[in-house]
Write a protein that holds these residues in place. Structure first.
Motif, short mmCIF file in Angstrom:
data_model
loop_
_atom_site.label_atom_id
_atom_site.label_comp_id
_atom_site.label_asym_id
_atom_site.label_seq_id
_atom_site.Cartn_x
_atom_site.Cartn_y
_atom_site.Cartn_z
N SER A 145 0.92 -1.31 0.04
CA SER A 145 -0.07 -0.11 0.00
C SER A 145 0.91 1.36 -0.10
N ALA A 146 0.62 2.10 -0.80
CA ALA A 146 1.13 3.45 -0.85
C ALA A 146 0.34 4.51 0.06
N GLY A 147 -0.54 4.03 0.93
CA GLY A 147 -1.24 4.98 1.87
C GLY A 147 -2.42 5.47 0.79
N ALA A 148 -3.52 6.15 1.70
CA ALA A 148 -4.64 6.65 0.79
C ALA A 148 -4.21 8.20 0.69
N PRO A 149 -4.38 8.51 -0.68
CA PRO A 149 -3.87 9.79 -1.00
C PRO A 149 -5.00 10.72 -0.60
N ARG A 150 -4.84 11.94 -0.72
CA ARG A 150 -5.99 12.92 -0.31
C ARG A 150 -6.61 13.18 -1.75
N VAL A 151 -7.92 12.67 -1.92
CA VAL A 151 -8.69 12.67 -3.21
C VAL A 151 -9.63 13.39 -3.11
N PRO A 152 -10.03 14.46 -3.77
CA PRO A 152 -11.46 15.18 -3.88
C PRO A 152 -12.58 14.34 -3.81
N ILE A 153 -13.36 14.57 -3.11
CA ILE A 153 -14.88 13.73 -2.68
C ILE A 153 -15.95 14.25 -3.74
N ARG A 154 -16.35 13.42 -4.37
CA ARG A 154 -17.49 13.34 -5.31
C ARG A 154 -18.51 14.53 -4.91
N ARG A 155 -19.11 15.40 -5.49
CA ARG A 155 -20.19 16.25 -4.97
C ARG A 155 -21.00 16.15 -6.23
N LYS A 156 -22.06 15.15 -5.90
CA LYS A 156 -22.86 14.58 -7.07
C LYS A 156 -24.06 15.49 -6.93
N GLY A 259 -14.46 7.97 -1.86
CA GLY A 259 -15.78 7.83 -1.54
C GLY A 259 -16.79 6.84 -2.86
N ALA A 260 -15.81 6.54 -3.78
CA ALA A 260 -16.46 5.57 -4.59
C ALA A 260 -16.67 3.98 -3.97
N VAL A 261 -17.86 3.59 -4.10
CA VAL A 261 -18.12 2.34 -3.40
C VAL A 261 -17.59 1.28 -4.35
N PRO A 262 -16.62 0.31 -3.87
CA PRO A 262 -15.78 -0.78 -4.65
C PRO A 262 -17.03 -2.13 -4.80
N VAL A 263 -17.11 -2.52 -6.00
CA VAL A 263 -17.97 -3.78 -6.04
C VAL A 263 -16.81 -4.77 -6.60
N LEU A 302 -28.02 3.24 0.51
CA LEU A 302 -27.21 2.06 0.77
C LEU A 302 -25.90 2.85 0.24
N LEU A 303 -25.77 3.55 -1.14
CA LEU A 303 -24.86 3.80 -1.78
C LEU A 303 -24.15 4.84 -0.91
N ARG A 304 -24.79 5.94 -0.32
CA ARG A 304 -24.28 6.98 0.43
C ARG A 304 -23.44 6.31 1.80
N ARG A 305 -24.06 5.47 2.40
CA ARG A 305 -23.62 4.74 3.76
C ARG A 305 -22.42 4.14 3.21
N LEU A 306 -22.24 3.20 2.24
CA LEU A 306 -21.06 2.59 1.96
C LEU A 306 -19.98 3.50 1.70
N SER A 307 -20.47 4.50 0.88
CA SER A 307 -19.48 5.50 0.40
C SER A 307 -18.74 6.22 1.68
N LEU A 308 -19.52 6.74 2.59
CA LEU A 308 -19.02 7.24 3.78
C LEU A 308 -18.06 6.30 4.61
N ASN A 309 -18.52 5.17 4.87
CA ASN A 309 -17.78 4.04 5.45
C ASN A 309 -16.27 3.88 4.65
N ALA A 310 -16.31 3.80 3.35
CA ALA A 310 -15.16 3.56 2.57
C ALA A 310 -14.22 4.65 2.85
N ARG A 311 -14.88 5.83 2.55
CA ARG A 311 -13.90 6.99 2.74
C ARG A 311 -13.10 7.07 3.97
N LYS A 312 -14.11 6.63 5.12
CA LYS A 312 -13.30 6.79 6.48
C LYS A 312 -12.41 5.66 6.68
#
Length: 438
Positions: A145-156, A259-263, A302-312
């Protein structure tokens, strides 16, 4: 020199406790040379053609940190019996399960400590079924892992289309062979499928057009700013070939940070990275994958909940400082070991197959796999019968790189037996319509 290695070396040097020197058997491309110069790190390339200089560097290093995957020059070097004594830590950047990126049977005996990039590698055939002396001490795990970079969060915005993205290697030895069908079968209204990466993006674009899927897919090829893509998609649709070679999948970490949800499919590496139902969805089958895309498209809560969890979760699970600290501990530990001479143990050669030639490291690396027997049988057969033997091979064997015979022939073009294998594989590509990318 990939993202994770650059991050490790840069962070390690900044602490000032260890000096690093990069030695490349193949050429050092200009961007990497420029990066090394900016970091004030000594870097040498094309050392396969200056073996004496390479030996001198190995002899004077306190520790040799060997980055391993099935590369023709690396396997040829490790098969040599004339290298000087040195301490060796080997970090595998493939999971070791499937040929051609399987672990050779004698690989774990080569270094003083073998480091795996994913827990899934512990179940690789060469490790799971062998009695390795002092295995608990000789084999360690440091998640790549190269660590989690600072990535702009999607504002949909409400009027924006639903977007599913794939970022990574676009080639069927890595992505699922039915990638296009899986996306199309979800039949999602007002949805775009964005695909970024290479090297086979043109082939994928042609396949999409021939299936009438051109308007559905935005196939961009390699992109410089992957962060912008991660910030624009709702879902990272990342169905990989069940026999893929990957380990840390940095793409997953970076996508989750945005915040992109992986499937993903329930392959060994992915299940260690995505928490099913918490930071993404892990699917037991391709049908479940299709249903997961439909679920996230229809259930935005569900998409928003998983997105928030992934981002954290992303910055917390695999921070860069943990990677650097783990390697610094191993560097210090290895300094107490005695330098020794080493080489990969070779298997008995078969009459009719050139001993000591470039094909030997290839067959030795594949020992214990079905591919080794197929290649030996093909080399001892008439060309047409040999090609018939190879029809069962996976798409990975038709790649220009990644340890295929075509990859070996790039470095050893005069070898007659490699030429014969490549000719038979080309014949197979005609019979089975596999894409040969060389």
């Amino acid at each position: 020199v990939g993202t994770v290695l650059r991050a490790l070396v840069s962070a390690s040097c900044s602490e000032g406790r260890f000096n690093h020197r990069l030695l490349c058997l193949d050429r050092l491309n200009p961007p990497m040379a420029q990066w090394a110069e900016r970091q004030q790190i000594e870097a040498r390339g094309d050392l396969w053609h200056d073996l004496q200089e390479l030996k001198n560097n190995l002899a004077r290093a306190d520790v040799v940190h060997l980055h391993w995957w099935h590369h023709p020059l690396l396997n040829a070097l490790m098969s040599r019996t004339d290298l000087p004594a040195f301490r060796c830590l080997l970090w595998s950047h493939v999971n070791g399960h499937h040929a051609p990126q399987n672990f050779p049977l004698s690989l774990a005996a080569y270094p003083d400590i073998m480091v795996l990039s994913t827990p899934w590698s512990l179940q690789a055939p060469a490790l799971a079924h062998e009695n390795i002396e002092n295995q608990d001490l000789r084999i360690r795990i440091i998640q790549s892992s190269a660590g989690a970079p600072r990535v702009p969060i999607r504002r949909k915005k409400e009027h924006q289309r639903f977007q599913v993205g794939y970022v990574g290697t676009v080639a069927y030895e890595k992505m699922h062979p039915e990638f296009l069908r899986l996306c199309a079968a979800a039949d999602l209204p007002e949805t775009s499928f964005i695909v970024c990466g290479g090297p086979d993006h043109e082939q994928l674009r042609q396949e999409a057009a021939s299936q009438g899927l051109g308007p559905v897919f935005d196939i961009r090829g390699p992109v410089e700013n992957a962060a912008a893509v991660f910030s624009s998609i709702d879902v990272l649709g990342y169905p990989l070939n069940p026999q893929h070679y990957g380990t840390g999948e940095q793409v997953l970490l970076e996508a989750m940070a945005a915040g992109a949800v992986p499937v993903v499919l329930d392959n060994g590496c992915e299940r260690h990275l995505v928490e099913n139902g918490k930071t993404g969805i892990v699917c037991a089958s391709v049908d479940e994958y299709i249903q997961a895309l439909r679920l996230l498209h229809s259930d935005r809560a569900l998409l928003r909940r998983l997105s928030l969890n992934a981002r954290k979760s992303a910055p917390q699970r695999y921070p860069l400082y943990a990677l650097v600290s783990a390697w610094h501990r191993l560097y210090n530990e290895s300094l107490g070991m005695t330098p020794r001479r080493r080489w990969l143990q070779t298997t008995a050669m078969v009459p009719g197959i050139q001993a000591g030639g470039p094909v030997s490291p290839l067959l030795n690396a594949l020992e214990g796999t079905a591919a080794a027997d197929l290649f030996r049988g093909a080399l001892l057969s008439e060309p047409k019968k040999g090609a018939e033997r190879l029809k069962t091979l996976s798409p990975a064997w038709f790649s220009a790189t990644r340890g295929s015979p075509f990859h070996y022939r790039q470095f050893f073009p005069e070898d007659a037996q490699l030429a014969s294998l490549c000719a038979m594989l080309r014949e197979v590509s005609v019979l089975t319509r596999q894409g040969v990318s060389v």
